[in-house]
Write a protein that holds these residues in place. Structure first.
Motif, PDB file in Angstrom:
ATOM      1  N   ASP A 148      87.447 166.407  38.189  1.00 49.74           N
ATOM      2  CA  ASP A 148      86.004 166.200  38.135  1.00 49.74           C
ATOM      3  C   ASP A 148      85.372 166.915  39.326  1.00 49.74           C
ATOM      4  OD1 ASP A 148      83.567 165.202  37.282  1.00 49.74           O
ATOM      5  OD2 ASP A 148      83.706 163.491  38.670  1.00 49.74           O
ATOM      6  N   HIS A 209      70.651 164.352  35.673  1.00 47.29           N
ATOM      7  CA  HIS A 209      71.968 164.037  35.129  1.00 47.29           C
ATOM      8  C   HIS A 209      72.121 164.481  33.686  1.00 47.29           C
ATOM      9  CE1 HIS A 209      73.524 161.888  38.604  1.00 47.29           C
ATOM     10  NE2 HIS A 209      72.312 161.314  38.741  1.00 47.29           N
ATOM     11  N   LYS A 214      75.895 163.917  31.514  1.00 48.23           N
ATOM     12  CA  LYS A 214      77.084 164.618  31.984  1.00 48.23           C
ATOM     13  C   LYS A 214      76.862 165.396  33.272  1.00 48.23           C
ATOM     14  CE  LYS A 214      79.790 164.944  27.785  1.00 48.23           C
ATOM     15  NZ  LYS A 214      80.229 165.782  26.667  1.00 48.23           N
ATOM     16  N   GLY A 215      75.656 165.278  33.804  1.00 49.64           N
ATOM     17  CA  GLY A 215      75.409 165.914  35.085  1.00 49.64           C
ATOM     18  C   GLY A 215      75.174 167.401  34.965  1.00 49.64           C
ATOM     19  N   ASN A 223      78.537 163.810  36.990  1.00 52.87           N
ATOM     20  CA  ASN A 223      78.790 163.470  35.605  1.00 52.87           C
ATOM     21  C   ASN A 223      78.955 161.965  35.534  1.00 52.87           C
ATOM     22  OD1 ASN A 223      79.883 162.985  33.105  1.00 52.87           O
ATOM     23  ND2 ASN A 223      81.309 164.727  33.173  1.00 52.87           N
ATOM     24  N   ASP A 226      82.096 160.278  32.721  1.00 56.71           N
ATOM     25  CA  ASP A 226      83.560 160.334  32.845  1.00 56.71           C
ATOM     26  C   ASP A 226      84.042 159.139  33.654  1.00 56.71           C
ATOM     27  OD1 ASP A 226      83.054 160.852  35.450  1.00 56.71           O
ATOM     28  OD2 ASP A 226      83.677 162.961  35.400  1.00 56.71           O
TER      29      ASP A 226
ATOM     30  N   SER B 382      89.229 162.670  34.702  1.00 55.30           N
ATOM     31  CA  SER B 382      87.907 162.261  34.220  1.00 55.30           C
ATOM     32  C   SER B 382      87.984 161.601  32.851  1.00 55.30           C
ATOM     33  CB  SER B 382      86.970 163.466  34.184  1.00 55.30           C
ATOM     34  OG  SER B 382      87.575 164.520  33.466  1.00 55.30           O
TER      35      SER B 382
END
Lengths: 315, 491
Positions: A148, A209, A214-215, A223, A226, B382
């Motif tokens: 991430d 975001h 999801k950013g 994100n 996640d 993630s």
């Protein structure tokens, strides 16, 4: 002294006891005398060759005729290491991080030699091997070995982060949102389902975001869908509910006080520019980019390579 | 304490001094010039010592364009024709050393110091050196005379020639020793151009001076005072061991041979005619008639000498012969299998040999070692899956690079291996390391530590492969799993 011993015919020291015991004045064996003399000579040579006694001379102290010093020896040893590294370092200089990554030999060199560089410059915040560090408010600096990325996990993105530094930003919402609203949003974020509450779109979270939560890596917004949170990390020693509580509290705090918002209770999320700081050379920054990329979270430019399913894995 | 005891004690001290006068201790003050005589044991000795020609010649043997036998220290490899042994398999060397030691013990327990007399390099080199001395300076009498003679042109010439040849052999010995460890032809090339590395020069000088000093100058003094094996083997013989002995029952009382019967005053006389031939031929200056002793390297040369004399005086051979002390004292000789010590030695030999055979037949072409990353043990990804990092070290013992594929047995359901999508290239003759990741869905992880076995296999030759058992680490069972599943599914 002149007395001769009757059985051996050798002179004695003249001292006789117990009737007939005497000290014979035999000479030491020749090999032994040679050894003794050679040792004495060795001491003299050694004493002259190496710095032994600090006689004052015109330039400092007498260092022995051999001129040996510990510093020189250390420099020679360092020179040896540099010579081995030199040929790799010379090649690294003109290459882009992506090109280094494409060369398996150089990548190997970087991953092996980058440990010290990372330890000296990055580990203070990101932890040894990029496992992140924590302060009492949660995760202080992001974990680098997961997949991430706030600002992108491609090699160029990582390089840009190290070179230029990063500064997170999120305004404090304590004056804009009610406590109930913050609570609802924090719970949704902690569950990883920010869009489950209409407040997410209604209160403008989507601006940064994204509509799907999801950013946006271009601006470094996290994100939210996640299973990795920027300021909180699962604690495997705690149970489900306790962890969830921590995530909710953490999210609340972030939403309320923001990130680098100027609010004294806001989150701090600053990574300095290592180029501006002048501490690292261009090559060193490239090496670090490759090193971090190889932690396991680096993302290739090409669509993710199809991972080979493990043969025989329990079904 | 009464007068008598006192006198006795004083007497015992004096006795030591008196004994000292009879002690015949070879401290090297006199050079031993042994006579060379032909004979059965001389011939055997010549053949066994000729085995050292292998030491000089074998390094030049080539095999597939490389040195056939090479202890390649620089590259940490041992080449034996087609076989390459890497340091990882060096445990076999300890078995080999054990085997050799036990062979030495077993042979010594049966037939005394066979090694010393026929095979030892100290004996062999000394024998060659004294042979050269014999050729240049003449027989022992001539040599003693020359030693005592004042310096003259003739003496200087003879002595310098002798030392020159000794040094040449010593130098050749040093070179031959070195080329077991580096390429022989390359070594010669560097040597004649004076381009050897420092370690090469030091090795050469050590062996050169070692050979020259030990074999040319110290000779039997090495066996008497320096060699531990002489002493170790000395205590390994027992009354069942056969060794060169003087049959004192037959020989004593010794005395000069009398031409006519009765000339000796009618006294009963043994077979020993006190001709001292056995002493004169002895390379260590021992008188075998004094019984077994440390200086005796059991080379059998005195047997040859005595037999030739017995032939001349018309008496049966074997006054000095290989016999056990039991036999000599008329005790019944026991069978070999009644010698438990030897059987124990042979048992150990068989175990060591078995180990070496097992090692050589199970060398394998590749060896896999897998080191799981410890910090962190696992990483959350993630999508909620767990990733472990592994370092695979592939030791490729073959002489070509191998393309290998990696699979895993066991582990977590639906796991994937990342980093081995394409074949990995394992370089030959060394260990290559690769970093791999295994990623598994969090909800499938049932245990904190799941066993997993990595397998590698050559793409080109499926017979070449190896496996390694290791672990897949995850969060604690009941907590972590629920956390991951409980966090909901992001869609």
């Amino acid at each position: 002294m002149s007395e001769k011993h009757e059985a051996s015919g050798v002179s004695t020291t003249g001292h006789v006891w117990d009737d007939d015991l005497a000290d014979l004045t035999n000479e030491p064996p020749k090999w032994w005398m040679l050894g003794l003399t050679a040792s004495a000579l060795f001491v003299v040579v050694y004493w002259l060759y190496y710095p032994s006694i600090p006689f004052a001379t015109t330039n400092g102290f007498f260092k022995g005729i051999g001129g040996w010093t510990a510093i020189k020896e250390m420099e020679a040893d360092v020179g040896e290491v540099e010579a081995v590294r030199g040929k790799f370092e010379a090649r690294l200089k003109g290459m882009t991080p992506a090109a280094i990554l494409a060369d398996s030999e150089l990548t190997e060199y970087v991953t092996r030699s980058g440990k010290v560089l990372f330890g000296d410059n990055c580990a203070a915040c990101h932890g040894q091997n990029g496992i992140g560090t924590h302060d009492k408010e949660g995760l202080f600096a992001p974990i680098l070995n997961d997949d991430d990325w706030l600002y992108g996990g491609k090699i160029e993105d990582i390089h840009a982060s190290i070179e230029g530094g990063r500064q997170g930003m999120m305004m404090a919402h304590k004056d804009m949102l009610s406590a109930a609203e913050i609570d609802a949003l924090a719970n949704a974020v902690a569950k990883g389902q920010p869009t489950s509450t209409p407040l997410f779109a209604a209160k403008g979270c989507t601006a940064c975001h994204g509509e799907d939560g999801k950013g946006n890596q271009a601006m470094g917004s996290a994100n939210l869908v996640d299973k990795i949170w920027r300021f909180e990390v699962r604690n495997d020693k705690l149970n489900d509910a306790e962890n969830m509580k921590r995530l909710v509290e953490g999210s609340k705090r972030t939403i309320t006080y923001g990130v680098n918002s100027g609010d004294p209770q806001g989150r701090a999320a600053v990574m300095p520019s290592f180029k501006e700081a002048g501490k690292l050379s261009d090559t060193e920054i490239k090496k670090l980019a490759v090193y971090v990329y190889k932690f396991g979270g680096g993302q290739s430019d090409a669509p993710a390579a199809a991972a080979a399913p493990a043969a025989g894995a329990a079904k | 304490m009464n007068m008598e005891t006192e006198r006795k004690e004083a007497g015992s001290v004096t006795g030591i001094y008196q004994e000292l006068e009879h002690w015949n201790v070879n401290t090297g003050d006199k050079t031993i010039h042994a006579k060379r005589m032909p004979g059965f044991f001389r011939t055997i000795k010549n053949y066994t010592q000729a085995l050292y020609l292998l030491f000089f010649l074998v390094p030049y043997l080539r095999w597939n364009g490389k040195q056939a036998i090479l202890f390649d220290i620089t590259h940490n490899q041992f080449h034996f024709f087609n076989l390459t042994v890497l340091p990882q398999d060096i445990w076999m060397l300890s078995l080999l050393l054990l085997l050799l030691a036990m062979v030495l013990f077993a042979v010594t327990s049966v037939a005394s110091r066979v090694w010393c007399g026929y095979f030892c390099f100290q004996t062999a080199w000394t024998d060659w050196f004294t042979w050269i001395e014999d050729k240049i300076e003449g027989n022992p009498q001539a040599r003693r005379k020359l030693d005592a003679a004042p310096w003259s042109a003739g003496k200087i010439w003879k002595k310098s020639l002798k030392h020159f040849i000794w040094m040449s052999i010593s130098l050749l010995t040093g070179i031959s020793f070195s080329i077991w460890f580096v390429d022989a032809y390359d070594y010669w090339n560097k040597l004649v151009h004076f381009q050897l590395p420092l370690v090469g020069w030091v090795t050469l000088a050590t062996i050169f001076f070692g050979t020259y000093i030990l074999a040319a100058l110290l000779r039997e003094q090495v066996c008497m005072w320096m060699c531990p094996y002489a002493r170790i083997q000395g205590v390994m013989t027992d009354s069942q061991t056969i060794l060169p002995v003087y049959d004192f029952r037959r020989g004593e009382p010794r005395g000069k041979l009398h031409r006519k019967a009765g000339e000796g005053g009618g006294a009963v006389q043994g077979d020993c005619i006190d001709c001292f031939q056995c002493v004169q031929v002895c390379p260590t200056g021992v008188d075998i008639r004094d019984g077994q002793q440390l200086g005796c390297i059991t080379c059998g040369l005195c047997l040859d000498a005595c037999d030739s004399i017995m032939d001349k005086v018309g008496k049966p051979r074997g006054l000095i012969r290989y016999a056990s002390l039991n036999e000599l004292e008329g005790k019944p000789a026991r069978k070999m299998y009644q010698h438990p010590r030897t059987l124990v030695y042979i048992g150990i030999i068989l175990i060591a040999f078995g180990g070496i055979v097992y090692g050589l037949t199970h060398l394998g072409s590749v060896v896999l070692k897998v080191i799981p990353e410890r910090q962190p043990l696992y990483v959350y990804l993630s999508d909620g899956s767990i990733q472990n990092k592994y370092e695979l070290k592939v030791l490729n013992k073959t002489d070509s690079d191998l393309r290998i594929g990696v699979t895993a047995e066991g582990g977590v359901r639906d796991q994937v291996i990342i980093g081995a999508e394409k074949p990995l290239l394992a370089r030959h003759g060394r260990s290559t390391s690769f970093t791999l990741f295994v990623r598994a869905p969090g909800q499938n992880i049932k245990m904190e530590v799941t066993p997993i076995e990595f397998r590698i296999q050559s793409i080109d030759d499926p017979l070449i492969g190896a496996e390694y058992k290791t672990k897949f680490n995850g969060p604690a069972v009941d907590l972590g799993r629920r956390i991951i599943s409980g966090m909901g599914n992001a869609k």
